[in-house]
Scaffold this motif. Structure first.
Motif, PDB file in Angstrom:
ATOM      1  N   THR A  97       0.862  -1.168   0.000  1.00  0.00           N
ATOM      2  CA  THR A  97       0.000   0.000   0.000  1.00  0.00           C
ATOM      3  C   THR A  97       0.909   1.230   0.000  1.00  0.00           C
ATOM      4  O   THR A  97       1.780   1.351   0.855  1.00  0.00           O
ATOM      5  CB  THR A  97      -0.910   0.031   1.247  1.00  0.00           C
ATOM      6  OG1 THR A  97      -1.787  -1.096   1.203  1.00  0.00           O
ATOM      7  CG2 THR A  97      -1.728   1.314   1.278  1.00  0.00           C
ATOM      8  N   VAL A  98       0.711   2.109  -0.983  1.00  0.00           N
ATOM      9  CA  VAL A  98       1.549   3.294  -1.110  1.00  0.00           C
ATOM     10  C   VAL A  98       0.705   4.555  -0.938  1.00  0.00           C
ATOM     11  O   VAL A  98      -0.365   4.691  -1.531  1.00  0.00           O
ATOM     12  CB  VAL A  98       2.231   3.332  -2.499  1.00  0.00           C
ATOM     13  CG1 VAL A  98       2.993   4.647  -2.688  1.00  0.00           C
ATOM     14  CG2 VAL A  98       3.180   2.155  -2.657  1.00  0.00           C
ATOM     15  N   VAL A  99       1.181   5.461  -0.102  1.00  0.00           N
ATOM     16  CA  VAL A  99       0.536   6.756   0.104  1.00  0.00           C
ATOM     17  C   VAL A  99       1.529   7.845  -0.275  1.00  0.00           C
ATOM     18  O   VAL A  99       2.622   7.903   0.275  1.00  0.00           O
ATOM     19  CB  VAL A  99       0.121   6.946   1.582  1.00  0.00           C
ATOM     20  CG1 VAL A  99      -0.486   8.331   1.790  1.00  0.00           C
ATOM     21  CG2 VAL A  99      -0.856   5.868   2.010  1.00  0.00           C
ATOM     22  N   PHE A 100       1.154   8.684  -1.237  1.00  0.00           N
ATOM     23  CA  PHE A 100       1.992   9.822  -1.603  1.00  0.00           C
ATOM     24  C   PHE A 100       1.591  11.045  -0.802  1.00  0.00           C
ATOM     25  O   PHE A 100       0.400  11.314  -0.628  1.00  0.00           O
ATOM     26  CB  PHE A 100       1.834  10.172  -3.081  1.00  0.00           C
ATOM     27  CG  PHE A 100       2.405   9.175  -4.029  1.00  0.00           C
ATOM     28  CD1 PHE A 100       3.771   8.952  -4.105  1.00  0.00           C
ATOM     29  CD2 PHE A 100       1.565   8.469  -4.865  1.00  0.00           C
ATOM     30  CE1 PHE A 100       4.295   8.032  -4.985  1.00  0.00           C
ATOM     31  CE2 PHE A 100       2.081   7.548  -5.760  1.00  0.00           C
ATOM     32  CZ  PHE A 100       3.444   7.328  -5.820  1.00  0.00           C
ATOM     33  N   VAL A 101       2.585  11.806  -0.340  1.00  0.00           N
ATOM     34  CA  VAL A 101       2.323  13.073   0.342  1.00  0.00           C
ATOM     35  C   VAL A 101       3.185  14.142  -0.314  1.00  0.00           C
ATOM     36  O   VAL A 101       4.404  13.988  -0.399  1.00  0.00           O
ATOM     37  CB  VAL A 101       2.661  12.994   1.843  1.00  0.00           C
ATOM     38  CG1 VAL A 101       2.372  14.335   2.523  1.00  0.00           C
ATOM     39  CG2 VAL A 101       1.863  11.883   2.515  1.00  0.00           C
ATOM     40  N   LEU A 102       2.563  15.203  -0.791  1.00  0.00           N
ATOM     41  CA  LEU A 102       3.297  16.290  -1.442  1.00  0.00           C
ATOM     42  C   LEU A 102       2.877  17.611  -0.844  1.00  0.00           C
ATOM     43  O   LEU A 102       1.684  17.847  -0.648  1.00  0.00           O
ATOM     44  CB  LEU A 102       3.004  16.278  -2.948  1.00  0.00           C
ATOM     45  CG  LEU A 102       3.803  17.237  -3.817  1.00  0.00           C
ATOM     46  CD1 LEU A 102       5.270  16.814  -3.874  1.00  0.00           C
ATOM     47  CD2 LEU A 102       3.233  17.277  -5.232  1.00  0.00           C
ATOM     48  N   GLY A 127       4.957  21.503   6.360  1.00  0.00           N
ATOM     49  CA  GLY A 127       4.822  20.629   7.517  1.00  0.00           C
ATOM     50  C   GLY A 127       4.566  19.172   7.193  1.00  0.00           C
ATOM     51  O   GLY A 127       4.228  18.394   8.087  1.00  0.00           O
ATOM     52  N   LYS A 128       4.778  18.782   5.947  1.00  0.00           N
ATOM     53  CA  LYS A 128       4.482  17.405   5.566  1.00  0.00           C
ATOM     54  C   LYS A 128       5.384  16.399   6.277  1.00  0.00           C
ATOM     55  O   LYS A 128       4.941  15.296   6.601  1.00  0.00           O
ATOM     56  CB  LYS A 128       4.553  17.221   4.055  1.00  0.00           C
ATOM     57  CG  LYS A 128       5.900  17.530   3.415  1.00  0.00           C
ATOM     58  CD  LYS A 128       5.795  17.435   1.889  1.00  0.00           C
ATOM     59  CE  LYS A 128       7.092  17.879   1.221  1.00  0.00           C
ATOM     60  NZ  LYS A 128       8.235  17.019   1.553  1.00  0.00           N
ATOM     61  N   GLY A 129       6.647  16.771   6.536  1.00  0.00           N
ATOM     62  CA  GLY A 129       7.549  15.860   7.241  1.00  0.00           C
ATOM     63  C   GLY A 129       7.056  15.547   8.641  1.00  0.00           C
ATOM     64  O   GLY A 129       7.092  14.400   9.088  1.00  0.00           O
ATOM     65  N   ILE A 166       5.151   7.956   1.131  1.00  0.00           N
ATOM     66  CA  ILE A 166       6.177   8.597   0.309  1.00  0.00           C
ATOM     67  C   ILE A 166       5.869  10.083   0.190  1.00  0.00           C
ATOM     68  O   ILE A 166       4.807  10.456  -0.303  1.00  0.00           O
ATOM     69  CB  ILE A 166       6.226   7.969  -1.098  1.00  0.00           C
ATOM     70  CG1 ILE A 166       6.508   6.480  -1.006  1.00  0.00           C
ATOM     71  CG2 ILE A 166       7.274   8.663  -1.960  1.00  0.00           C
ATOM     72  CD1 ILE A 166       6.492   5.769  -2.345  1.00  0.00           C
ATOM     73  N   ASP A 167       6.784  10.933   0.650  1.00  0.00           N
ATOM     74  CA  ASP A 167       6.535  12.369   0.525  1.00  0.00           C
ATOM     75  C   ASP A 167       7.591  13.047  -0.344  1.00  0.00           C
ATOM     76  O   ASP A 167       8.709  12.573  -0.465  1.00  0.00           O
ATOM     77  CB  ASP A 167       6.431  13.033   1.908  1.00  0.00           C
ATOM     78  CG  ASP A 167       7.777  13.314   2.554  1.00  0.00           C
ATOM     79  OD1 ASP A 167       8.411  14.323   2.188  1.00  0.00           O
ATOM     80  OD2 ASP A 167       8.192  12.537   3.429  1.00  0.00           O
ATOM     81  N   GLY A 168       7.183  14.145  -0.974  1.00  0.00           N
ATOM     82  CA  GLY A 168       8.093  14.897  -1.836  1.00  0.00           C
ATOM     83  C   GLY A 168       8.120  14.430  -3.280  1.00  0.00           C
ATOM     84  O   GLY A 168       8.976  14.871  -4.057  1.00  0.00           O
ATOM     85  N   PHE A 169       7.171  13.577  -3.674  1.00  0.00           N
ATOM     86  CA  PHE A 169       7.136  13.055  -5.042  1.00  0.00           C
ATOM     87  C   PHE A 169       5.754  12.468  -5.300  1.00  0.00           C
ATOM     88  O   PHE A 169       5.200  11.829  -4.414  1.00  0.00           O
ATOM     89  CB  PHE A 169       8.208  11.970  -5.216  1.00  0.00           C
ATOM     90  CG  PHE A 169       8.383  11.506  -6.634  1.00  0.00           C
ATOM     91  CD1 PHE A 169       9.318  12.099  -7.461  1.00  0.00           C
ATOM     92  CD2 PHE A 169       7.601  10.476  -7.138  1.00  0.00           C
ATOM     93  CE1 PHE A 169       9.476  11.671  -8.773  1.00  0.00           C
ATOM     94  CE2 PHE A 169       7.748  10.040  -8.434  1.00  0.00           C
ATOM     95  CZ  PHE A 169       8.682  10.641  -9.263  1.00  0.00           C
ATOM     96  N   PRO A 170       5.160  12.700  -6.509  1.00  0.00           N
ATOM     97  CA  PRO A 170       5.649  13.479  -7.652  1.00  0.00           C
ATOM     98  C   PRO A 170       5.432  14.977  -7.459  1.00  0.00           C
ATOM     99  O   PRO A 170       4.497  15.377  -6.801  1.00  0.00           O
ATOM    100  CB  PRO A 170       4.795  12.962  -8.813  1.00  0.00           C
ATOM    101  CG  PRO A 170       3.519  12.544  -8.164  1.00  0.00           C
ATOM    102  CD  PRO A 170       3.887  12.023  -6.804  1.00  0.00           C
ATOM    103  N   ARG A 171       6.301  15.772  -8.086  1.00  0.00           N
ATOM    104  CA  ARG A 171       6.253  17.213  -7.906  1.00  0.00           C
ATOM    105  C   ARG A 171       5.861  17.976  -9.167  1.00  0.00           C
ATOM    106  O   ARG A 171       5.752  19.193  -9.140  1.00  0.00           O
ATOM    107  CB  ARG A 171       7.617  17.708  -7.412  1.00  0.00           C
ATOM    108  CG  ARG A 171       7.984  17.161  -6.048  1.00  0.00           C
ATOM    109  CD  ARG A 171       9.365  17.615  -5.623  1.00  0.00           C
ATOM    110  NE  ARG A 171       9.460  19.056  -5.484  1.00  0.00           N
ATOM    111  CZ  ARG A 171      10.602  19.715  -5.315  1.00  0.00           C
ATOM    112  NH1 ARG A 171      11.742  19.040  -5.294  1.00  0.00           N
ATOM    113  NH2 ARG A 171      10.605  21.010  -5.183  1.00  0.00           N
TER     114      ARG A 171
END
Length: 215
Positions: free
Chosen positions: A29-34, A40-42, A110-115
């Motif tokens: 299961t993949v969750v993207f966060v951008l 404050g995403k980190g 997963i944060d910071g991608f896709p941008r």
């Protein structure tokens, strides 16, 4: 576009089970966060990991680790970051893919991608992931700048000139990604300017189905 330019910090999370050739027989299961720089995403990723059992993969952290390795890719990545530019999709996708394959977990944040649009298309083409929804963190440029200048982490991208370049790249490259998903009615907006605990209350409502005791 104007309605987005006035709210520069963007975050999105997309949830999808992956069963394609990228990972062989491994189902994850993949969750993207951008989000915009300083949104404050980190911090929110750390909270999600603690409460929902995800493994956090930061595209930025993976890229910085590659820089420290002294590889040819690392040298190129460092130069692009200093200019506030976005690293080529294939470089980041490869780093993310390796991290997923070598992990024992099956849930990834997963944060910071896709941008940008090219990042999004490349990732979807390689992984066959189509986001289930988008988590949109909304924060002003003034607040993001204050946070970035105050954190003093000694990063090459934490000076005022580079920060403003990153804002410009964000507006030009990442907002079209949000508009794309907004057109598919997959955007859920959260006010990221609020205190951290209040922001996480909103985040928890989104991730409730992934709680350890969820049915």
């Amino acid at each position: 576009m104007v309605r987005f330019v006035n709210h520069l910090a963007v975050g999105f999370a997309a949830v999808k089970e992956v069963t394609g050739n990228m990972l062989g027989d491994k189902k994850v299961t993949v969750v993207f966060v951008l989000g915009g720089p300083g949104s404050g995403k980190g911090t929110q990723c750390a909270n999600i990991v603690e409460h929902f059992g995800f493994t956090h993969l930061s595209a930025g952290d993976l890229l910085r680790a590659e820089i420290k390795s002294g590889s040819e890719n690392g040298t190129m990545i460092e130069s692009m970051i200093k200019e506030g530019k976005i690293v080529p999709s294939e470089v980041t996708i490869k780093l993310l893919q390796e991290a997923i394959i070598t992990s024992a977990n099956d849930k990834f944040l997963i944060d910071g991608f896709p941008r940008n649009k090219e990042n999004r298309a490349a990732f979807e083409n390689v992984t066959n992931i189509s986001p289930a929804f988008v988590l949109f963190f909304d924060c002003s440029e003034e607040e993001m700048e204050k946070r970035l200048l105050g954190r003093n982490q000694g990063r090459v991208d934490d000076n005022i000139e580079t920060i403003r370049k990153r804002f410009k790249v964000f507006i030009e490259s990442s907002l079209p990604v949000i508009e794309y998903y907004n057109g598919k009615a997959k955007v859920k907006k959260i006010d990221a300017a609020k205190p951290i605990p209040e922001v996480f209350e909103d985040v928890k409502a989104i991730f409730a189905p992934y709680a350890p005791n969820a049915a």
